[in-house]
Design a protein around this motif. Structure first.
Motif, PDB file in Angstrom:
ATOM      1  N   ALA A  12       0.818  -1.218   0.000  1.00  0.00           N
ATOM      2  CA  ALA A  12       0.000   0.000   0.000  1.00  0.00           C
ATOM      3  C   ALA A  12       0.853   1.270   0.000  1.00  0.00           C
ATOM      4  O   ALA A  12       0.308   2.372   0.100  1.00  0.00           O
ATOM      5  N   LYS A  13       2.180   1.105  -0.081  1.00  0.00           N
ATOM      6  CA  LYS A  13       3.129   2.234  -0.091  1.00  0.00           C
ATOM      7  C   LYS A  13       3.080   3.022   1.214  1.00  0.00           C
ATOM      8  O   LYS A  13       3.349   4.232   1.236  1.00  0.00           O
ATOM      9  N   LYS A  14       2.753   2.356   2.298  1.00  0.00           N
ATOM     10  CA  LYS A  14       2.749   3.011   3.604  1.00  0.00           C
ATOM     11  C   LYS A  14       4.168   3.063   4.148  1.00  0.00           C
ATOM     12  O   LYS A  14       4.901   2.062   4.097  1.00  0.00           O
ATOM     13  N   PHE A  15       4.571   4.214   4.665  1.00  0.00           N
ATOM     14  CA  PHE A  15       5.909   4.323   5.245  1.00  0.00           C
ATOM     15  C   PHE A  15       5.912   3.658   6.624  1.00  0.00           C
ATOM     16  O   PHE A  15       5.036   3.900   7.453  1.00  0.00           O
ATOM     17  N   VAL A  16       6.902   2.800   6.852  1.00  0.00           N
ATOM     18  CA  VAL A  16       6.962   1.986   8.064  1.00  0.00           C
ATOM     19  C   VAL A  16       8.088   2.479   8.966  1.00  0.00           C
ATOM     20  O   VAL A  16       9.221   2.650   8.512  1.00  0.00           O
ATOM     21  N   VAL A  17       7.778   2.709  10.228  1.00  0.00           N
ATOM     22  CA  VAL A  17       8.771   3.054  11.244  1.00  0.00           C
ATOM     23  C   VAL A  17       8.874   1.884  12.212  1.00  0.00           C
ATOM     24  O   VAL A  17       7.859   1.428  12.746  1.00  0.00           O
ATOM     25  N   ALA A  18      10.101   1.389  12.433  1.00  0.00           N
ATOM     26  CA  ALA A  18      10.296   0.201  13.260  1.00  0.00           C
ATOM     27  C   ALA A  18      11.324   0.451  14.356  1.00  0.00           C
ATOM     28  O   ALA A  18      12.497   0.697  14.057  1.00  0.00           O
ATOM     29  N   PRO A  19      10.910   0.380  15.628  1.00  0.00           N
ATOM     30  CA  PRO A  19      11.873   0.505  16.715  1.00  0.00           C
ATOM     31  C   PRO A  19      12.672  -0.784  16.890  1.00  0.00           C
ATOM     32  O   PRO A  19      12.192  -1.876  16.568  1.00  0.00           O
ATOM     33  N   GLY A  20      13.878  -0.646  17.411  1.00  0.00           N
ATOM     34  CA  GLY A  20      14.691  -1.820  17.672  1.00  0.00           C
ATOM     35  C   GLY A  20      14.307  -2.483  18.988  1.00  0.00           C
ATOM     36  O   GLY A  20      14.134  -1.817  20.012  1.00  0.00           O
ATOM     37  N   ILE A  21      14.151  -3.808  18.964  1.00  0.00           N
ATOM     38  CA  ILE A  21      13.935  -4.588  20.177  1.00  0.00           C
ATOM     39  C   ILE A  21      15.088  -5.566  20.333  1.00  0.00           C
ATOM     40  O   ILE A  21      15.718  -5.969  19.343  1.00  0.00           O
ATOM     41  N   TYR A  22      15.354  -5.964  21.573  1.00  0.00           N
ATOM     42  CA  TYR A  22      16.539  -6.796  21.804  1.00  0.00           C
ATOM     43  C   TYR A  22      16.379  -7.743  22.990  1.00  0.00           C
ATOM     44  O   TYR A  22      17.229  -8.595  23.219  1.00  0.00           O
ATOM     45  N   ASP A  23      15.308  -7.603  23.765  1.00  0.00           N
ATOM     46  CA  ASP A  23      15.017  -8.527  24.853  1.00  0.00           C
ATOM     47  C   ASP A  23      13.516  -8.546  25.076  1.00  0.00           C
ATOM     48  O   ASP A  23      12.759  -7.856  24.380  1.00  0.00           O
ATOM     49  N   GLY A  24      13.077  -9.359  26.052  1.00  0.00           N
ATOM     50  CA  GLY A  24      11.646  -9.514  26.253  1.00  0.00           C
ATOM     51  C   GLY A  24      10.949  -8.242  26.686  1.00  0.00           C
ATOM     52  O   GLY A  24       9.821  -7.968  26.261  1.00  0.00           O
ATOM     53  N   ILE A  25      11.600  -7.446  27.530  1.00  0.00           N
ATOM     54  CA  ILE A  25      10.949  -6.228  28.013  1.00  0.00           C
ATOM     55  C   ILE A  25      10.825  -5.207  26.881  1.00  0.00           C
ATOM     56  O   ILE A  25       9.763  -4.608  26.695  1.00  0.00           O
ATOM     57  N   SER A  26      11.899  -5.009  26.112  1.00  0.00           N
ATOM     58  CA  SER A  26      11.806  -4.053  25.004  1.00  0.00           C
ATOM     59  C   SER A  26      10.753  -4.497  23.996  1.00  0.00           C
ATOM     60  O   SER A  26      10.024  -3.673  23.439  1.00  0.00           O
ATOM     61  N   ALA A  27      10.657  -5.813  23.766  1.00  0.00           N
ATOM     62  CA  ALA A  27       9.640  -6.321  22.839  1.00  0.00           C
ATOM     63  C   ALA A  27       8.231  -6.070  23.371  1.00  0.00           C
ATOM     64  O   ALA A  27       7.336  -5.648  22.627  1.00  0.00           O
ATOM     65  N   LYS A  28       8.029  -6.303  24.656  1.00  0.00           N
ATOM     66  CA  LYS A  28       6.709  -6.092  25.251  1.00  0.00           C
ATOM     67  C   LYS A  28       6.304  -4.616  25.168  1.00  0.00           C
ATOM     68  O   LYS A  28       5.163  -4.292  24.808  1.00  0.00           O
ATOM     69  N   VAL A  29       7.216  -3.728  25.518  1.00  0.00           N
ATOM     70  CA  VAL A  29       6.901  -2.301  25.496  1.00  0.00           C
ATOM     71  C   VAL A  29       6.590  -1.847  24.070  1.00  0.00           C
ATOM     72  O   VAL A  29       5.567  -1.208  23.805  1.00  0.00           O
ATOM     73  N   ALA A  30       7.477  -2.186  23.122  1.00  0.00           N
ATOM     74  CA  ALA A  30       7.295  -1.737  21.740  1.00  0.00           C
ATOM     75  C   ALA A  30       6.036  -2.326  21.118  1.00  0.00           C
ATOM     76  O   ALA A  30       5.345  -1.659  20.340  1.00  0.00           O
ATOM     77  N   ASP A  31       5.717  -3.565  21.484  1.00  0.00           N
ATOM     78  CA  ASP A  31       4.550  -4.230  20.896  1.00  0.00           C
ATOM     79  C   ASP A  31       3.253  -3.535  21.270  1.00  0.00           C
ATOM     80  O   ASP A  31       2.263  -3.623  20.542  1.00  0.00           O
ATOM     81  N   GLY A  32       3.254  -2.829  22.394  1.00  0.00           N
ATOM     82  CA  GLY A  32       2.047  -2.144  22.817  1.00  0.00           C
ATOM     83  C   GLY A  32       1.913  -0.721  22.315  1.00  0.00           C
ATOM     84  O   GLY A  32       0.975  -0.016  22.687  1.00  0.00           O
ATOM     85  N   MET A  33       2.836  -0.290  21.446  1.00  0.00           N
ATOM     86  CA  MET A  33       2.881   1.108  21.039  1.00  0.00           C
ATOM     87  C   MET A  33       2.195   1.386  19.709  1.00  0.00           C
ATOM     88  O   MET A  33       2.084   2.533  19.294  1.00  0.00           O
ATOM     89  N   GLY A  34       1.764   0.352  19.002  1.00  0.00           N
ATOM     90  CA  GLY A  34       1.031   0.564  17.756  1.00  0.00           C
ATOM     91  C   GLY A  34       1.885   0.726  16.512  1.00  0.00           C
ATOM     92  O   GLY A  34       1.410   1.256  15.492  1.00  0.00           O
ATOM     93  N   PHE A  35       3.134   0.268  16.535  1.00  0.00           N
ATOM     94  CA  PHE A  35       3.976   0.316  15.340  1.00  0.00           C
ATOM     95  C   PHE A  35       3.507  -0.713  14.315  1.00  0.00           C
ATOM     96  O   PHE A  35       2.856  -1.702  14.649  1.00  0.00           O
ATOM     97  N   ASP A  36       3.874  -0.486  13.062  1.00  0.00           N
ATOM     98  CA  ASP A  36       3.567  -1.452  12.000  1.00  0.00           C
ATOM     99  C   ASP A  36       4.563  -2.600  11.976  1.00  0.00           C
ATOM    100  O   ASP A  36       4.288  -3.647  11.383  1.00  0.00           O
ATOM    101  N   CYS A  37       5.726  -2.405  12.610  1.00  0.00           N
ATOM    102  CA  CYS A  37       6.789  -3.404  12.542  1.00  0.00           C
ATOM    103  C   CYS A  37       7.741  -3.184  13.707  1.00  0.00           C
ATOM    104  O   CYS A  37       7.934  -2.055  14.166  1.00  0.00           O
TER     105      CYS A  37
END
Length: 291
Positions: A12-37
């Motif tokens: 759909a040509k949507k621009f994607v912003v992706a934060p870096g994750i590296y452990d379980g806590i960073s993954a949990k926090v980022a997953d709840g933020m509404g990113f596309d990736c």
């Protein structure tokens, strides 16, 4: 299986912003933020798991279980760093199959020699472009899910120049990569040239605070032809700074009293993030039988 929403976003040509994750806590926090990736950073994952530099030390075995866990615990699609594919063509085949089976939605493969090095550090050397083309073709053949995306990265800019990096990016896109990643361009003008030169596949911008590449706004990146921006270091840089401030307070004062509120996530909040309320509810329901 890969989550189809990521491929749909690119289609759909949507621009994607992706934060870096590296452990379980960073993954949990980022997953709840509404990113596309979400982007599994090799630098951060190796640092948090091994306490070592991202210099080709981590193996496929070290990484596959971790990236798979991040993907399986996240509702958000995950692109994961897989370095060089951890060896030759057969290794690439097994790496792609392992990451795909783990639920990853995209895999990043690069054209560095073994042992690889972090893309914003010196001393990187690349394999012949033709060898990387074969790796990409093997990766394309190895995947079974069309929603599983292949990100092809070249590190040629630093050692061989921008023109060669662009040539390789085109070759890798033609070989079947879904996303092209020219690592560490050194100016906005170079990024504009990359966007002008490679137009058939989405381009990835690697935004590392303090790295070799200028960090442009997502509007500017989209304007010059990029489709995704990853921020691999933003989480672990912030976490390391927070650790240092909190531990410094503890060392100086001898206790955690008076620690500024912004320096603490809060025990109640972290329990909620990690899912303890569900555990407590389970314990209540089964307490009579568990005696």
């Amino acid at each position: 299986m890969a989550k189809p929403s990521l491929k749909a976003a690119f289609d759909a040509k949507k621009f994607v912003v992706a934060p870096g994750i590296y452990d379980g806590i960073s993954a949990k926090v980022a997953d709840g933020m509404g990113f596309d990736c979400l982007y599994v950073t090799g630098f951060g994952t190796v640092a948090s798991h091994l306490g070592e530099p991202d210099a080709g030390i981590a193996t496929y075995t070290d990484m596959v279980s971790r990236v798979s866990r991040f993907a399986q615990m996240s509702r958000t699609p995950v692109i994961a760093d897989a370095d060089t594919g951890y060896g030759g063509l057969l290794n690439v085949r097994y790496t792609v199959k392992g990451y795909e089976a783990g639920g990853v939605s995209g895999i990043q493969l690069e054209d560095q020699e073994v042992p690889k090095k972090c893309g914003h550090t010196p001393g990187r050397r690349v394999i012949p472009a033709e060898e990387m083309v074969l790796k990409i073709k093997v990766a394309v053949e190895a995947r079974t899910d069309p929603n599983f995306l292949i990100v092809a990265r070249t590190d040629a800019r630093t050692s061989l120049g921008l023109e060669e990096a662009i040539r390789r990016g085109r070759m890798y896109g033609d070989a079947g990569a879904d996303i092209v990643f020219i690592e560490s361009p050194e100016s906005e003008a170079e990024m504009v040239e990359i966007g002008r030169s490679i137009t058939t596949k989405p381009l990835l911008a690697n935004n590392v605070e303090g790295g070799r590449t200028p960090i442009l706004s997502k509007q500017r990146l989209a304007e010059i032809g990029y489709g995704i921006a990853i921020y691999p270091a933003v989480g672990f840089l912030a976490a390391a700074a927070a650790y240092e401030r909190a531990f410094s307070h503890l060392k100086q004062m001898g206790d955690s009293n008076g620690l500024p509120a912004q320096e603490s996530y809060g025990f109640t909040r972290i329990c909620e993030l990690m899912g303890f309320p569900e555990v407590w509810e389970f314990d209540k329901r089964w307490a009579v039988l568990d005696k």
